[in-house]
Design a protein around this motif. Structure first.
Motif: not given
Length: 380
Positions: A104-124
């Motif tokens: 689960y460490h690997r599976a979740i970490k990848q989605r967390l990193l993707g969430l961070r990128r998505d936040l940057e894109a949406r919040l500008g």
């Protein structure tokens, strides 16, 4: 500057799109209540051999020790529930549900990193963040409780009233000002099923688990022997234990099957290990080939074989006698040889193998285990 309320809504939208069922936010201030609870637990000696849980409470309860710029903690939950345990086929070592699939460490970490990128894109804006799940010195359950994901049950698990406790917790520490949620609320009422069900009596008081007695600790984090009085109580568990969660009414009524394919039984080792197969693993390289990418590497080769020896002994698994005798004769680890001797003593019928091992064994602890196994068989 981004409006904290709007930013919080964006966080929830993106987190749910990433597959997280639970989303909560709290500030990055120290987790005072959790720190005090940890301090009392440490002073009672209940951390057993987990050195990382004996670190100063001031370190473990302060998110800003991990990221100085943190202003908010985004706590996330994702179900790992793969379904109910099928009946033991008779030769299986039981695996806790969280470990049926991939790590689960690997599976979740990848989605967390993707969430961070998505936040940057949406919040500008650039978001300074640290992403983790069960891998840093922080009281993650305390942070999640303060962020509203659930309440602490009598078994010390975080329980969400809508989905029970079969969920992983993950965090993003961010330098964003986000509107916080209220703390999680709920109660076990008069229910004591988890305390009554624990075979070793590890739940000493509501919310207080003595790791020295906990089957999950004994079979995963513990690097030494499983104490002799506790071995019969481990039953057929080869990795972890779910008993205190299985009897919880919240899980019996509300557990939601995981939607992440990584956590399905088909993705990893599944609900049972074939005991005789595991007992035949002699090298670290073979162990890694068999279990790489799953949580089952955590106790190491010797630890997992130790557990399978104990499960075989408790199951009185006669079919495992040749494999156990092989461990006693050939395994490079005294930890494995000693627990194999115990298992052979419990099953019976291996007096010749035990007697031969007693003559050649050089490790004092292991030799004592062999002697006790022979005594149980009425030899010596």
């Amino acid at each position: 500057m981004e409006d904290p309320a709007r930013a919080r809504r964006v966080v929830e939208e993106l987190a749910r799109a990433a597959g997280f069922e639970l989303v909560g936010v709290t500030g990055a201030e120290p987790l005072a209540e959790g720190g005090e609870r940890l301090r009392r637990w440490q002073e009672a000696g209940m951390a057993a051999g987990m050195g990382y849980m004996r670190r100063p409470a001031e370190l473990l309860c302060d998110p800003r020790r991990l990221q100085k710029s943190a202003r908010s903690v985004i706590s996330l939950g994702v179900s790992y529930y793969p379904g109910e345990h099928p009946e033991n086929p008779g030769d299986g070592g039981r695996v806790a549900r969280y470990a049926w699939g991939r790590d689960y460490h690997r599976a979740i970490k990848q989605r967390l990193l993707g969430l961070r990128r998505d936040l940057e894109a949406r919040l500008g804006c650039r978001v300074r963040a640290r992403a983790f799940t069960d891998a840093v010195p922080l009281l993650e359950r305390s942070a999640a409780q303060r962020a509203g994901l659930g309440f602490f049950g009598r078994n010390s698990c975080l329980i969400n009233r809508d989905m029970g406790s079969y969920f992983f917790i993950a965090e993003l520490l961010v330098d964003l000002e986000l509107e916080p949620d209220g703390p999680g609320e709920g109660t076990c009422g008069r229910c004591t099923r988890c305390m009554d069900r624990c075979p070793t009596g590890a739940i000493k008081a509501p919310g207080v688990v003595d790791a020295r007695l906990c089957i999950s600790y004994l079979t995963i984090e513990n690097r030494g022997e499983i104490p002799r009085p506790l071995r019969p109580l481990v039953g057929d568990w080869a990795f972890g234990c779910d008993l205190c969660q299985e009897v919880c009414p919240y899980n019996r009524r509300k557990a939601k099957r995981s939607r992440w394919p990584e956590f399905s039984a088909e993705a990893g080792a599944g609900p049972y290990l074939e005991i005789t197969e595991v007992l035949g693993i002699r090298s670290e390289e073979e162990f890694e080939r068999r279990f790489a990418g799953t949580p089952l590497t955590r106790p190491g080769r010797a630890g997992l074989l130790r557990n399978c020896c104990v499960a075989a002994g408790n199951l009185r698994l006669e079919a495992a006698v040749p494999a156990l005798a092989g461990c006693l004769r050939e395994d490079p680890s005294p930890l494995v040889r000693g627990h194999a001797a115990w298992a052979l003593g419990e099953i019976g019928g291996a007096e010749r193998e035990l007697s031969e091992a007693a003559r050649r064994e050089a490790d004092p602890w292991c030799r004592r285990e062999i002697e006790l196994a022979l005594a149980r068989a009425g030899v010596g």
